[in-house]
Design a protein around this motif. Sequence first.
Motif, PDB file in Angstrom:
ATOM      1  N   PHE A  16      -3.009  22.940   6.810  1.00  0.00           N
ATOM      2  CA  PHE A  16      -1.904  22.918   7.769  1.00  0.00           C
ATOM      3  C   PHE A  16      -0.641  22.368   7.129  1.00  0.00           C
ATOM      4  N   PHE A  17      -0.812  21.360   6.261  1.00  0.00           N
ATOM      5  CA  PHE A  17       0.376  20.723   5.683  1.00  0.00           C
ATOM      6  C   PHE A  17       1.082  21.607   4.664  1.00  0.00           C
ATOM      7  N   ASP A  18       0.360  22.621   4.179  1.00  0.00           N
ATOM      8  CA  ASP A  18       1.031  23.611   3.335  1.00  0.00           C
ATOM      9  C   ASP A  18       2.046  24.407   4.153  1.00  0.00           C
TER      10      ASP A  18
ATOM     11  N   ASN B 239       0.811  -1.214   0.000  1.00  0.00           N
ATOM     12  CA  ASN B 239       0.000   0.000   0.000  1.00  0.00           C
ATOM     13  C   ASN B 239       0.849   1.272   0.000  1.00  0.00           C
ATOM     14  N   VAL B 240       2.169   1.105   0.097  1.00  0.00           N
ATOM     15  CA  VAL B 240       3.059   2.260  -0.099  1.00  0.00           C
ATOM     16  C   VAL B 240       2.778   2.893  -1.470  1.00  0.00           C
ATOM     17  N   PHE B 241       2.412   2.060  -2.432  1.00  0.00           N
ATOM     18  CA  PHE B 241       2.238   2.567  -3.791  1.00  0.00           C
ATOM     19  C   PHE B 241       0.861   3.187  -4.032  1.00  0.00           C
TER      20      PHE B 241
ATOM     21  N   ILE C 296       9.082   0.308   6.302  1.00  0.00           N
ATOM     22  CA  ILE C 296       9.342   1.101   5.089  1.00  0.00           C
ATOM     23  C   ILE C 296       8.766   2.511   5.232  1.00  0.00           C
ATOM     24  N   VAL C 297       7.536   2.613   5.705  1.00  0.00           N
ATOM     25  CA  VAL C 297       6.944   3.948   5.886  1.00  0.00           C
ATOM     26  C   VAL C 297       7.683   4.709   6.988  1.00  0.00           C
ATOM     27  N   GLN C 298       8.124   4.003   8.028  1.00  0.00           N
ATOM     28  CA  GLN C 298       8.920   4.666   9.067  1.00  0.00           C
ATOM     29  C   GLN C 298      10.206   5.250   8.492  1.00  0.00           C
TER      30      GLN C 298
ATOM     31  N   LEU D  71     -13.442   3.829   9.565  1.00  0.00           N
ATOM     32  CA  LEU D  71     -12.016   3.697   9.218  1.00  0.00           C
ATOM     33  C   LEU D  71     -11.410   5.069   8.920  1.00  0.00           C
ATOM     34  N   ALA D  72     -12.141   5.888   8.198  1.00  0.00           N
ATOM     35  CA  ALA D  72     -11.627   7.212   7.848  1.00  0.00           C
ATOM     36  C   ALA D  72     -11.362   8.043   9.096  1.00  0.00           C
ATOM     37  N   LEU D  73     -12.280   7.982  10.060  1.00  0.00           N
ATOM     38  CA  LEU D  73     -12.107   8.761  11.295  1.00  0.00           C
ATOM     39  C   LEU D  73     -11.006   8.154  12.170  1.00  0.00           C
TER      40      LEU D  73
ATOM     41  N   TYR E 196      13.056  14.727 -12.517  1.00  0.00           N
ATOM     42  CA  TYR E 196      11.993  15.636 -12.065  1.00  0.00           C
ATOM     43  C   TYR E 196      11.794  15.576 -10.557  1.00  0.00           C
ATOM     44  N   HIS E 197      12.632  14.830  -9.889  1.00  0.00           N
ATOM     45  CA  HIS E 197      12.528  14.679  -8.431  1.00  0.00           C
ATOM     46  C   HIS E 197      13.744  15.269  -7.749  1.00  0.00           C
ATOM     47  N   GLY E 198      13.515  16.064  -6.696  1.00  0.00           N
ATOM     48  CA  GLY E 198      14.605  16.554  -5.866  1.00  0.00           C
ATOM     49  C   GLY E 198      15.196  15.408  -5.050  1.00  0.00           C
TER      50      GLY E 198
ATOM     51  N   ALA F 294      13.551   2.093 -15.085  1.00  0.00           N
ATOM     52  CA  ALA F 294      12.362   2.875 -15.452  1.00  0.00           C
ATOM     53  C   ALA F 294      12.369   4.220 -14.730  1.00  0.00           C
ATOM     54  N   TYR F 295      12.720   4.187 -13.453  1.00  0.00           N
ATOM     55  CA  TYR F 295      12.743   5.420 -12.665  1.00  0.00           C
ATOM     56  C   TYR F 295      13.778   6.404 -13.214  1.00  0.00           C
ATOM     57  N   GLU F 296      14.956   5.882 -13.506  1.00  0.00           N
ATOM     58  CA  GLU F 296      16.020   6.775 -13.974  1.00  0.00           C
ATOM     59  C   GLU F 296      15.678   7.419 -15.311  1.00  0.00           C
TER      60      GLU F 296
ATOM     61  N   ARG G 237      -4.052  14.041  15.956  1.00  0.00           N
ATOM     62  CA  ARG G 237      -3.199  13.884  17.135  1.00  0.00           C
ATOM     63  C   ARG G 237      -1.756  14.295  16.803  1.00  0.00           C
ATOM     64  N   PHE G 238      -1.294  13.905  15.614  1.00  0.00           N
ATOM     65  CA  PHE G 238       0.048  14.313  15.188  1.00  0.00           C
ATOM     66  C   PHE G 238       0.185  15.834  15.262  1.00  0.00           C
ATOM     67  N   ILE G 239      -0.784  16.537  14.697  1.00  0.00           N
ATOM     68  CA  ILE G 239      -0.733  18.005  14.684  1.00  0.00           C
ATOM     69  C   ILE G 239      -0.798  18.558  16.103  1.00  0.00           C
TER      70      ILE G 239
ATOM     71  N   ILE H  54      10.622   6.113   5.374  1.00  0.00           N
ATOM     72  CA  ILE H  54      10.224   7.240   4.534  1.00  0.00           C
ATOM     73  C   ILE H  54       9.982   8.479   5.393  1.00  0.00           C
ATOM     74  N   PHE H  55       9.391   8.280   6.571  1.00  0.00           N
ATOM     75  CA  PHE H  55       9.223   9.412   7.483  1.00  0.00           C
ATOM     76  C   PHE H  55      10.565  10.063   7.787  1.00  0.00           C
ATOM     77  N   HIS H  56      11.567   9.247   8.086  1.00  0.00           N
ATOM     78  CA  HIS H  56      12.863   9.824   8.457  1.00  0.00           C
ATOM     79  C   HIS H  56      13.490  10.603   7.306  1.00  0.00           C
TER      80      HIS H  56
HETATM   81  C1  LIG Z   1       8.474   8.056  -6.991  1.00  0.00           C
HETATM   82  C2  LIG Z   1       9.041   7.747  -5.682  1.00  0.00           C
HETATM   83  C3  LIG Z   1       8.006   7.578  -4.644  1.00  0.00           C
HETATM   84  C4  LIG Z   1       7.832   6.182  -4.247  1.00  0.00           C
HETATM   85  C5  LIG Z   1       6.650   5.930  -3.403  1.00  0.00           C
HETATM   86  C6  LIG Z   1       6.577   6.770  -2.177  1.00  0.00           C
HETATM   87  C7  LIG Z   1       5.490   6.337  -1.287  1.00  0.00           C
HETATM   88  C8  LIG Z   1       5.415   7.133  -0.013  1.00  0.00           C
HETATM   89  C9  LIG Z   1       4.356   6.618   0.920  1.00  0.00           C
HETATM   90  C10 LIG Z   1       4.424   7.299   2.276  1.00  0.00           C
HETATM   91  C11 LIG Z   1       3.172   7.241   3.062  1.00  0.00           C
HETATM   92  C12 LIG Z   1       2.469   8.560   3.087  1.00  0.00           C
HETATM   93  C13 LIG Z   1       1.548   8.733   4.239  1.00  0.00           C
HETATM   94  C14 LIG Z   1       0.247   8.006   4.063  1.00  0.00           C
HETATM   95  C15 LIG Z   1       0.031   6.895   4.792  1.00  0.00           C
HETATM   96  C16 LIG Z   1      -1.277   6.135   4.701  1.00  0.00           C
HETATM   97  O1  LIG Z   1      -1.049   4.893   4.097  1.00  0.00           O
HETATM   98  C17 LIG Z   1      -1.801   5.932   6.094  1.00  0.00           C
HETATM   99  C18 LIG Z   1      -3.013   5.002   6.073  1.00  0.00           C
HETATM  100  O2  LIG Z   1      -4.024   5.584   5.300  1.00  0.00           O
HETATM  101  C19 LIG Z   1      -5.317   5.078   5.521  1.00  0.00           C
HETATM  102  O3  LIG Z   1      -5.384   3.750   5.024  1.00  0.00           O
HETATM  103  C20 LIG Z   1      -6.704   3.173   5.174  1.00  0.00           C
HETATM  104  C21 LIG Z   1      -6.647   1.740   4.690  1.00  0.00           C
HETATM  105  O4  LIG Z   1      -5.754   1.007   5.468  1.00  0.00           O
HETATM  106  C22 LIG Z   1      -7.741   3.958   4.417  1.00  0.00           C
HETATM  107  O5  LIG Z   1      -7.440   3.923   3.033  1.00  0.00           O
HETATM  108  C23 LIG Z   1      -7.710   5.406   4.878  1.00  0.00           C
HETATM  109  O6  LIG Z   1      -8.508   6.204   4.050  1.00  0.00           O
HETATM  110  S1  LIG Z   1     -10.083   6.167   4.108  1.00  0.00           S
HETATM  111  O7  LIG Z   1     -10.528   7.551   4.298  1.00  0.00           O
HETATM  112  O8  LIG Z   1     -10.512   5.687   2.797  1.00  0.00           O
HETATM  113  O9  LIG Z   1     -10.537   5.322   5.157  1.00  0.00           O
HETATM  114  C24 LIG Z   1      -6.304   5.977   4.790  1.00  0.00           C
HETATM  115  O10 LIG Z   1      -6.273   7.266   5.365  1.00  0.00           O
HETATM  116  N1  LIG Z   1      -2.160   7.207   6.660  1.00  0.00           N
HETATM  117  C25 LIG Z   1      -1.453   7.785   7.655  1.00  0.00           C
HETATM  118  O11 LIG Z   1      -0.507   7.248   8.167  1.00  0.00           O
HETATM  119  C26 LIG Z   1      -1.919   9.147   8.120  1.00  0.00           C
HETATM  120  C27 LIG Z   1      -0.790  10.141   8.039  1.00  0.00           C
HETATM  121  C28 LIG Z   1      -1.196  11.393   8.730  1.00  0.00           C
HETATM  122  C29 LIG Z   1      -0.261  12.516   8.856  1.00  0.00           C
HETATM  123  C30 LIG Z   1       1.154  12.221   9.002  1.00  0.00           C
HETATM  124  C31 LIG Z   1       1.974  13.418   9.289  1.00  0.00           C
HETATM  125  C32 LIG Z   1       3.434  13.103   9.100  1.00  0.00           C
HETATM  126  C33 LIG Z   1       4.250  14.305   8.878  1.00  0.00           C
HETATM  127  C34 LIG Z   1       5.660  13.923   8.578  1.00  0.00           C
HETATM  128  C35 LIG Z   1       6.557  15.076   8.583  1.00  0.00           C
HETATM  129  C36 LIG Z   1       7.967  14.675   8.291  1.00  0.00           C
END
Ligand SMILES: CCCCCCCCCCCCC/C=C/[C@@H](O)[C@H](CO[C@@H]1O[C@H](CO)[C@H](O)[C@H](OS(=O)(=O)O)[C@H]1O)NC(=O)CCCCCCCCCCC
Lengths: 209, 209
Positions: free
Chosen positions: B33-35, A40-42, B143-145, B92-94, A139-141, A131-133, B102-104, B147-149
């Motif tokens: 806020f994220f802007d 689901n990262v994607f 992996i997401v952790q 699920l959304a909530l 286009y990515h920093g 593919a990415y390269e 909570r993060f904010i 990415i956070f870092h």
């Molecule tokens: C081209 C190269 C790129 C390669 C790919 C890159 C991919 C990068 C992916 C990184 C993850 C981004 C953050 C999003 C994470 C989300 O996956 C999670 C869960 O998201 C939830 O999932 C549910 C199903 O399980 C429903 O779909 C929810 O949706 S539903 O509404 O349909 O029910 C949805 O919100 N939300 C989260 O973890 C919430 C995050 C909240 C805010 C976080 C603040 C952090 C600030 C950090 C500051 C440093």
Amino acid sequence: MALLLDNQFKDLPPDKAIDTKLFLEAVSHIPQFFDCLGSNVFSVIKSDINGNITKIRAVYMTDPAKYVTLQDIVEAEREAHAAEWPKVGATLALMWLKRGLRFIQILLQSLADGEREENNPNLIRVNITRAYEQALKRYHGWIVQKIFHVALHAAPYKSNFLKALSKGEEVKEEDCLANVRQFLVNYTATVDAIYEMYTNLKAELDYTV
Amino acid sequence: MALLLDNQFKDLPPDKAIDTKLFLEAVSHIPQFFDCLGSNVFSVIKSDINGNITKIRAVYMTDPAKYVTLQDIVEAEREAHAAEWPKVGATLALMWLKRGLRFIQILLQSLADGEREENNPNLIRVNITRAYEQALKRYHGWIVQKIFHVALHAAPYKSNFLKALSKGEEVKEEDCLANVRQFLVNYTATVDAIYEMYTNLKAELDYTV
Ligand SMILES: CCCCCCCCCCCCC/C=C/[C@@H](O)[C@H](CO[C@@H]1O[C@H](CO)[C@H](O)[C@H](OS(=O)(=O)O)[C@H]1O)NC(=O)CCCCCCCCCCC
Ligand SMILES: CCCCCCCCCCCCC/C=C/[C@@H](O)[C@H](CO[C@@H]1O[C@H](CO)[C@H](O)[C@H](OS(=O)(=O)O)[C@H]1O)NC(=O)CCCCCCCCCCC
């Protein structure tokens, strides 16, 4: 492979004009491609691409008779938004969408060509990285580039990826790749034509995100 | 600070029931806020949160008279989707939205409390990291952790962040933080009440993404 083959792109006419309606239809099945990557990262990328398609469709729907080809849209926006163009509207959405399409094209082509890590023949990292390269890296920093490298660890095994492309059916690798080659013919021609159009109209930008 | 203070959350009634309509109104300003974080890397998070809000609003709009409070929605979904609940619909959304809220909350609280790196007082990484660890980390796979870092490197300087919170006006740090404290009163009470409701209804899940 049903997933892809069910939704073949159409032959282009000799002038390579792309019919907007047929394009939107074919491309609407592309976001599902990212489900084949299995993590689901994607889903983040899936929604970015979905957003591009939604934006182009929204412009098309305002006047289908006027926007018969993709070029009609891009040229109309050049008229209407001279100051911001091409960083605006469907022109911007298609600019990014074509890069995602190119990414998929090169990834599939590299698999079809049998490119592989000799020591890890069941990994597709080398194919994804190529593919990415070629399609996106410039286009990515550096932060997004680094995120790409982390996300690469979520890439599926080749066997699972091919199985997902085949809608979960077990098919022989060679059969699946034959279908991919078939799919790539019109798909590649379409993506190439969009790139050509952006070059011809000087609609391409190279800012990074 | 106008951005936040213009959109105060309401006082809760003694039974801590949250009015759906007022909540949706207040929370609709949160994605902006994220802007304030200044990098388009965060637009991904903005659209995730936007998606949560859209989903809750869509359920509410199907029957505003029935869904007066957030708890009305969650309980109705428990009835209607017994098999999948709570991993379904607005529940699920909530569930995820409250984690973003909570993060904010923790990020702002940590700034208001004056928590800082002594050697880098103009960085907010320590505040963001605290918020992440308390609100989100346990719901993210490695992996997401990671990415956070990486994304943390896109965090703005404190001075720029406070300026953005103040809608681009130059305000004294202390004035801005006084406004943040003011904002946090009802905001924190609301977020706490949602968490309490999820505990009481056994609606909380701890799967990772
Ligand atoms: C081209 C190269 C790129 C390669 C790919 C890159 C991919 C990068 C992916 C990184 C993850 C981004 C953050 C999003 C994470 C989300 O996956 C999670 C869960 O998201 C939830 O999932 C549910 C199903 O399980 C429903 O779909 C929810 O949706 S539903 O509404 O349909 O029910 C949805 O919100 N939300 C989260 O973890 C919430 C995050 C909240 C805010 C976080 C603040 C952090 C600030 C950090 C500051 C440093
Ligand atoms: C809680 C912790 C999390 C912390 C935060 C994490 C944040 C992670 C962020 C990672 C980036 C995700 C990928 C998305 C990148 C997008 O930023 C770019 C530009 O996106 C474009 O931007 C435009 C404005 O400049 C318009 O808004 C376009 O929208 S418009 O329609 O409105 O005009 C939009 O598509 N698209 C891209 O780069 C396209 C990507 C295409 C496909 C890539 C395939 C890669 C596969 C990789 C496999 C390993």
